[in-house]
Design an enzyme around this catalytic site. Structure first.
Site, PDB file in Angstrom:
ATOM      1  N   ASN A  30       0.862  -1.189   0.000  1.00 22.35           N
ATOM      2  CA  ASN A  30       0.000   0.000   0.000  1.00 22.35           C
ATOM      3  C   ASN A  30       0.897   1.237   0.000  1.00 22.35           C
ATOM      4  O   ASN A  30       2.102   1.141   0.227  1.00 22.35           O
ATOM      5  CB  ASN A  30      -0.982  -0.026   1.174  1.00 22.35           C
ATOM      6  N   GLY A  38      -2.695 -10.394   2.624  1.00 20.75           N
ATOM      7  CA  GLY A  38      -2.397 -10.872   1.275  1.00 20.75           C
ATOM      8  C   GLY A  38      -0.914 -11.117   1.041  1.00 20.75           C
ATOM      9  O   GLY A  38      -0.209 -11.660   1.904  1.00 20.75           O
ATOM     10  N   VAL A  39      -0.434 -10.710  -0.118  1.00 19.37           N
ATOM     11  CA  VAL A  39       0.970 -10.906  -0.484  1.00 19.37           C
ATOM     12  C   VAL A  39       1.872 -10.213   0.533  1.00 19.37           C
ATOM     13  O   VAL A  39       2.888 -10.769   0.966  1.00 19.37           O
ATOM     14  CB  VAL A  39       1.247 -10.326  -1.892  1.00 19.37           C
ATOM     15  N   ASP A  40       1.512  -8.991   0.898  1.00 21.95           N
ATOM     16  CA  ASP A  40       2.346  -8.205   1.806  1.00 21.95           C
ATOM     17  C   ASP A  40       2.551  -8.911   3.146  1.00 21.95           C
ATOM     18  O   ASP A  40       3.682  -9.018   3.648  1.00 21.95           O
ATOM     19  CB  ASP A  40       1.687  -6.837   2.020  1.00 21.95           C
ATOM     20  N   THR A 126      -5.527  -7.231  -7.188  1.00 17.91           N
ATOM     21  CA  THR A 126      -6.692  -8.109  -7.381  1.00 17.91           C
ATOM     22  C   THR A 126      -7.227  -8.723  -6.088  1.00 17.91           C
ATOM     23  O   THR A 126      -8.181  -9.494  -6.126  1.00 17.91           O
ATOM     24  CB  THR A 126      -6.368  -9.260  -8.350  1.00 17.91           C
ATOM     25  N   GLY A 127      -6.609  -8.366  -4.957  1.00 16.96           N
ATOM     26  CA  GLY A 127      -7.092  -8.892  -3.675  1.00 16.96           C
ATOM     27  C   GLY A 127      -7.891  -7.823  -2.953  1.00 16.96           C
ATOM     28  O   GLY A 127      -8.998  -7.475  -3.364  1.00 16.96           O
ATOM     29  N   TYR A 129      -7.652  -4.784  -3.063  1.00  7.81           N
ATOM     30  CA  TYR A 129      -7.933  -3.619  -3.916  1.00  7.81           C
ATOM     31  C   TYR A 129      -8.980  -3.903  -5.002  1.00  7.81           C
ATOM     32  O   TYR A 129      -9.314  -3.010  -5.778  1.00  7.81           O
ATOM     33  CB  TYR A 129      -6.639  -3.062  -4.514  1.00  7.81           C
TER      34      TYR A 129
HETATM   35  P1  ADP Z   1      -3.861  -5.790  -3.340  1.00 11.84           P
HETATM   36  O1  ADP Z   1      -4.043  -5.012  -2.072  1.00 11.84           O
HETATM   37  O2  ADP Z   1      -2.901  -5.116  -4.314  1.00 11.84           O
HETATM   38  O3  ADP Z   1      -5.146  -6.187  -3.960  1.00 11.84           O
HETATM   39  P2  ADP Z   1      -3.439  -8.487  -2.174  1.00 11.84           P
HETATM   40  O4  ADP Z   1      -2.187  -8.974  -1.541  1.00 11.84           O
HETATM   41  O5  ADP Z   1      -4.646  -8.301  -1.313  1.00 11.84           O
HETATM   42  O6  ADP Z   1      -3.028  -7.106  -2.903  1.00 11.84           O
HETATM   43  O7  ADP Z   1      -3.844  -9.448  -3.377  1.00 11.84           O
HETATM   44  C1  ADP Z   1      -3.195  -9.479  -4.633  1.00 11.84           C
HETATM   45  C2  ADP Z   1      -3.296 -10.879  -5.221  1.00 11.84           C
HETATM   46  O8  ADP Z   1      -2.304 -11.712  -4.641  1.00 11.84           O
HETATM   47  C3  ADP Z   1      -4.622 -11.581  -4.978  1.00 11.84           C
HETATM   48  O9  ADP Z   1      -5.005 -12.178  -6.216  1.00 11.84           O
HETATM   49  C4  ADP Z   1      -4.275 -12.633  -3.925  1.00 11.84           C
HETATM   50  O10 ADP Z   1      -5.079 -13.812  -4.053  1.00 11.84           O
HETATM   51  C5  ADP Z   1      -2.844 -12.945  -4.281  1.00 11.84           C
HETATM   52  N1  ADP Z   1      -2.016 -13.530  -3.195  1.00 11.84           N
HETATM   53  C6  ADP Z   1      -2.231 -13.534  -1.856  1.00 11.84           C
HETATM   54  N2  ADP Z   1      -1.204 -14.141  -1.213  1.00 11.84           N
HETATM   55  C7  ADP Z   1      -0.316 -14.522  -2.163  1.00 11.84           C
HETATM   56  C8  ADP Z   1       0.946 -15.225  -2.156  1.00 11.84           C
HETATM   57  N3  ADP Z   1       1.507 -15.625  -1.014  1.00 11.84           N
HETATM   58  N4  ADP Z   1       1.563 -15.465  -3.354  1.00 11.84           N
HETATM   59  C9  ADP Z   1       1.014 -15.036  -4.512  1.00 11.84           C
HETATM   60  N5  ADP Z   1      -0.154 -14.381  -4.596  1.00 11.84           N
HETATM   61  C10 ADP Z   1      -0.820 -14.134  -3.438  1.00 11.84           C
END
Ligand code: ADP
Length: 187
Positions: A30, A38-40, A126-127, A129
């Site tokens: 962010n 999520g990824v972060d 795509t999560g 956001y």
């Molecule tokens: P944003 O806030 O940019 O939407 P998110 O982390 O919430 O970011 O989600 C972005 C995408 O990453 C989503 O499609 C989610 O399913 C996916 N995601 C979540 N965890 C992981 C991971 N460990 N590795 C790869 N993709 C992930």
């Protein structure tokens, strides 16, 4: 699934991006670089506190939407984490596509600047956001394809999609963009 673009490889994998053995992985951050789910969340959990210490120290003002900043990767297998800030989806008329493309492009530029031969990217925005997956896939893939047509590096760009739905959306978009020559085809 993979395709060749001017001799460079563009791949789609399903899995967890924190496990990728590449030079750089991209975080869906962010704009305050404040940490989230999520990824972060996965990156900071697995990479350890050094990553957040470095972002706080080097980027106290955060990072604008549509851009990205680099840190080391702590305990992750990668060398670098590029913290990219995608847009929050607001219906598609607020410049979301340009901002999403900008975030991906900046990550590829950072890869070149840091001498990275390989980079793994998540489906930014795509999560939490809420960017629609099929549209996000087209923006992400077309940005990478355009970059690889103009730059000699990185050698390998891998989208790492967390679930089968995301993988399917990216696979369909890649076939559409490459004229159905994938897998193994050449652009
Ligand atoms: P944003 O806030 O940019 O939407 P998110 O982390 O919430 O970011 O989600 C972005 C995408 O990453 C989503 O499609 C989610 O399913 C996916 N995601 C979540 N965890 C992981 C991971 N460990 N590795 C790869 N993709 C992930």
């Amino acid at each position: 699934m993979q395709t060749q673009i001017h001799g460079r490889t563009l791949e789609l994998h399903q899995g967890d991006i924190t496990l990728e053995q590449v030079d750089a992985i991209v975080n869906a951050a962010n704009s305050r670089l404040a940490g989230g789910g999520g990824v972060d969340g996965a990156i900071h959990r697995r990479g350890g506190p050094a990553i957040m210490e470095e972002t706080n120290r080097r980027y106290p003002d955060g990072c604008p939407t549509g851009a990205a900043v680099a840190t080391a990767a702590g305990e992750l297998p990668a060398k670098y984490v590029f913290h990219a800030v995608g847009p929050v989806w607001a219906g598609g008329q607020r410049g979301e596509a340009d901002l999403l493309a900008g975030a991906y492009r900046r990550c590829l530029e950072l890869a070149v600047e840091h001498g990275c031969r390989s980079i793994a990217l998540p489906a930014l925005s795509t999560g939490a956001y809420r960017y629609p997956m099929d549209q996000a896939a087209r923006v992400g893939l077309s940005t990478v394809i355009a970059f690889l047509q103009e730059h000699a590096q990185p050698d390998l760009v891998r989208f790492v999609l967390f679930d089968p739905g995301a993988y399917g959306a990216f696979a369909a978009a890649l076939e559409e963009l490459t004229g159905g020559v994938s897998p193994g085809g050449t652009v």
